[in-house]
Design an enzyme around this catalytic site. Structure first.
Site, PDB file in Angstrom:
ATOM      1  N   GLU A  26      80.329 -18.797  64.043  1.00 52.87           N
ATOM      2  CA  GLU A  26      80.676 -19.813  65.050  1.00 52.87           C
ATOM      3  C   GLU A  26      79.434 -20.390  65.715  1.00 52.87           C
ATOM      4  O   GLU A  26      79.451 -21.531  66.172  1.00 52.87           O
ATOM      5  CB  GLU A  26      81.577 -19.210  66.141  1.00 52.87           C
ATOM      6  CG  GLU A  26      83.050 -19.220  65.788  1.00 52.87           C
ATOM      7  CD  GLU A  26      83.968 -18.901  66.976  1.00 52.87           C
ATOM      8  OE1 GLU A  26      83.497 -18.454  68.033  1.00 52.87           O
ATOM      9  OE2 GLU A  26      85.173 -19.097  66.814  1.00 52.87           O
ATOM     10  N   HIS A  41      80.580  -1.012  43.789  1.00 49.55           N
ATOM     11  CA  HIS A  41      81.369  -0.902  42.564  1.00 49.55           C
ATOM     12  C   HIS A  41      82.308  -2.090  42.397  1.00 49.55           C
ATOM     13  O   HIS A  41      83.216  -2.056  41.578  1.00 49.55           O
ATOM     14  CB  HIS A  41      82.128   0.428  42.568  1.00 49.55           C
ATOM     15  CG  HIS A  41      81.192   1.599  42.594  1.00 49.55           C
ATOM     16  ND1 HIS A  41      80.855   2.309  41.464  1.00 49.55           N
ATOM     17  CD2 HIS A  41      80.477   2.133  43.606  1.00 49.55           C
ATOM     18  CE1 HIS A  41      79.984   3.251  41.791  1.00 49.55           C
ATOM     19  NE2 HIS A  41      79.737   3.160  43.092  1.00 49.55           N
ATOM     20  N   LYS A  84      94.061 -26.137  65.307  1.00 47.22           N
ATOM     21  CA  LYS A  84      94.977 -25.981  66.446  1.00 47.22           C
ATOM     22  C   LYS A  84      95.735 -27.277  66.700  1.00 47.22           C
ATOM     23  O   LYS A  84      96.948 -27.257  66.949  1.00 47.22           O
ATOM     24  CB  LYS A  84      94.194 -25.598  67.708  1.00 47.22           C
ATOM     25  CG  LYS A  84      93.633 -24.205  67.691  1.00 47.22           C
ATOM     26  CD  LYS A  84      93.032 -23.876  69.046  1.00 47.22           C
ATOM     27  CE  LYS A  84      92.168 -22.635  68.971  1.00 47.22           C
ATOM     28  NZ  LYS A  84      91.377 -22.426  70.171  1.00 47.22           N
TER      29      LYS A  84
HETATM   30  O1  PA5 Z   1      84.611 -17.239  70.524  1.00 54.07           O
HETATM   31  C1  PA5 Z   1      85.562 -17.915  70.859  1.00 54.07           C
HETATM   32  O2  PA5 Z   1      85.461 -18.781  71.730  1.00 54.07           O
HETATM   33  C2  PA5 Z   1      86.915 -17.734  70.209  1.00 54.07           C
HETATM   34  O3  PA5 Z   1      86.906 -16.778  69.222  1.00 54.07           O
HETATM   35  C3  PA5 Z   1      87.912 -17.314  71.267  1.00 54.07           C
HETATM   36  O4  PA5 Z   1      87.493 -16.098  71.831  1.00 54.07           O
HETATM   37  C4  PA5 Z   1      89.305 -17.183  70.680  1.00 54.07           C
HETATM   38  O5  PA5 Z   1      89.688 -18.397  70.110  1.00 54.07           O
HETATM   39  C5  PA5 Z   1      90.302 -16.758  71.730  1.00 54.07           C
HETATM   40  O6  PA5 Z   1      90.303 -17.671  72.776  1.00 54.07           O
HETATM   41  P1  PA5 Z   1      90.949 -17.290  74.154  1.00 54.07           P
HETATM   42  O7  PA5 Z   1      90.212 -16.157  74.713  1.00 54.07           O
HETATM   43  O8  PA5 Z   1      90.814 -18.515  74.991  1.00 54.07           O
HETATM   44  O9  PA5 Z   1      92.413 -16.953  73.888  1.00 54.07           O
END
Ligand code: PA5
Length: 422
Positions: free
Chosen positions: A276, A297, A411
């Site tokens: 990310e 393996h 989303k």
């Molecule tokens: O790193 C991030 O921002 C994402 O992985 C969020 O943690 C994840 O989408 C969950 O989001 P939230 O904590 O708002 O439910």
């Protein structure tokens, strides 16, 4: 302190070698807080802040959860889940710690039913973790477990068994928590999900599991102070500069390997952190992971002889957690009596050295990251090290390491699909 061994990568760096000057600039940008995403640098200050503001309450809530039952269902996804899961899988629960179950990290009814079956009739509490409070997967998971709690314990019983970790002021979860009177913990505004394991997001479940979260915070303070060193001796510099040098040489994929099966979810946490943070604007090293010896393996063939766009980072622990002597066998049917009497760890060390040599010969640069021990200290040192190196590496790559605009695309389409039912 984390150690980074670059000896297995040096011959792959190319004429320019690691760009230490760029690494120094990246560090300066981070410290001066004048780079992209500078409103998301709270993770660097989390240990100090949490100690002043919330640590005592987290430890007390962990104790309360242990007094109320034998299990805690942690509901969250991505950065709101992977850190706690990583530490729990690596370290296990301790003392009178409760068992952790994880839910709300997908939409699989099969997985939900499996979790419910494993939970059985244990008395349990729920920790719902969502910074935004609007993420679909944990919202639905929480809806389901909240109903179960209310059926089992009544409205008042459920109220004292729900712990919400969310934004300090905003969001659907915060509003629901305030209305219902659930105890709340904070995901700070300036800490992104993938950098949040050392906040209440990770610490509350781990405290309930009996882990020493105060030791984790002490370690994090020391680690971030040490990782602020501006020199090539800084392990975060070594890792960040090495992987960027290898990326420039066409090594587009990084495989994180560990010989400890318990490490699998730490690798998942690492994948989110680097994926990310760096995978944007058409750039980024693809983070993958393997579990050795098992994957030698299976994936071993590809790593040895597939496209030569791989680099490999192996995480090791200086202190072994366990040992086991290999028994002597009168019949010696497998012909292995010559290793009898040696410890399994000794064989593993020879196997590790052989794999390293074979992969380097096969054209895969090898980085080794050594943590001191497989305990709270070792885990926390790894977290601080990987977070710091990730920030430096992202700035060296020229991107904002602290945003994740790409995750919104699915989303939008998913909610558009669901909107048909409104
Ligand atoms: O790193 C991030 O921002 C994402 O992985 C969020 O943690 C994840 O989408 C969950 O989001 P939230 O904590 O708002 O439910």
């Amino acid at each position: 302190m984390i150690k980074v061994d670059l000896s297995g990568a040096e011959k792959f760096f190319g004429a320019q070698g690691p760009d230490w000057a760029a690494c120094a600039r990246a560090h300066e940008t981070l410290a001066a807080k004048n780079g992209a995403g500078n409103d998301f640098l709270g993770w660097l200050e989390l240990p100090q802040r949490i100690e002043e503001q919330e640590l005592t309450r987290i430890v007390a809530a962990g104790k309360k959860i242990r007094a109320l039952g034998r299990a805690l269902v942690v509901i969250g996804i991505g950065g709101s889940y992977l850190g706690a899961r990583a530490a729990y899988d690596l370290l296990g629960r301790k003392g009178d710690g409760v068992e952790l179950f994880f839910a709300g990290n997908g939409l699989s009814a099969t997985s939900l039913r499996d979790t419910l079956a494993a939970l059985g009739d244990r008395d349990f509490c729920v920790n719902v973790v969502s910074k935004s409070g609007t993420t679909l997967e944990p919202a639905l998971g929480f809806r389901i477990f909240r109903e179960l709690l209310e059926k089992k314990y009544g409205a008042e019983g459920a109220r004292e068994r729900i712990f919400a970790t969310t934004d300090a002021r905003r969001g659907a979860l915060k509003s629901a928590a305030d209305a219902a009177g659930w105890e709340c913990f904070v995901v700070p505004d300036d800490v992104g999900g993938r950098f949040s394991v050392l906040s209440a997001v990770g610490l509350l479940p781990l405290a309930a599991a009996g882990l020493d979260v105060e030791e984790m915070i002490r370690t994090a303070k020391e680690s971030f102070a040490a990782l602020d060193e501006r020199s090539e001796a800084n392990p975060a510099w070594r890792y960040a500069a090495a992987r960027q040098a290898l990326y420039r040489q066409g090594k587009l994929i990084e495989i994180l390997a560990c010989y400890e099966p318990r490490f699998r979810m730490v690798a998942e946490w690492w994948k989110q952190l680097y994926g990310e943070s760096e995978g944007k604007e058409g750039l980024g090293i693809y983070p993958a992971s393997v579990e050795y010896n098992a994957d030698l393996h299976s994936m071993g063939q590809y790593i040895q002889e597939g496209p030569r766009d791989l680099m490999e980072t192996v995480v090791t622990f200086a202190q072994e957690k366990s040992s086991y002597p290999i028994p002597f066998d009168e019949k010696n049917g497998d012909g292995l009596n010559y290793v009898a009497g040696h410890d399994l760890n000794e064989v593993a060390a020879i196997a590790r050295a052989a794999v390293k040599e074979a992969h380097i010969q096969g054209g895969v640069p090898n980085l080794v990251v050594e943590a001191p021990s497989m305990d709270e200290r070792g885990f926390t040192e790894l977290v601080c090290f990987f977070e710091m190196a990730c920030a430096l590496s992202g700035y060296m790559e020229g991107v904002n390491p602290f945003n994740q605009p790409g995750v919104e695309a699915y989303k939008k389409l998913m909610f558009a699909g669901l909107a048909a039912w409104k």
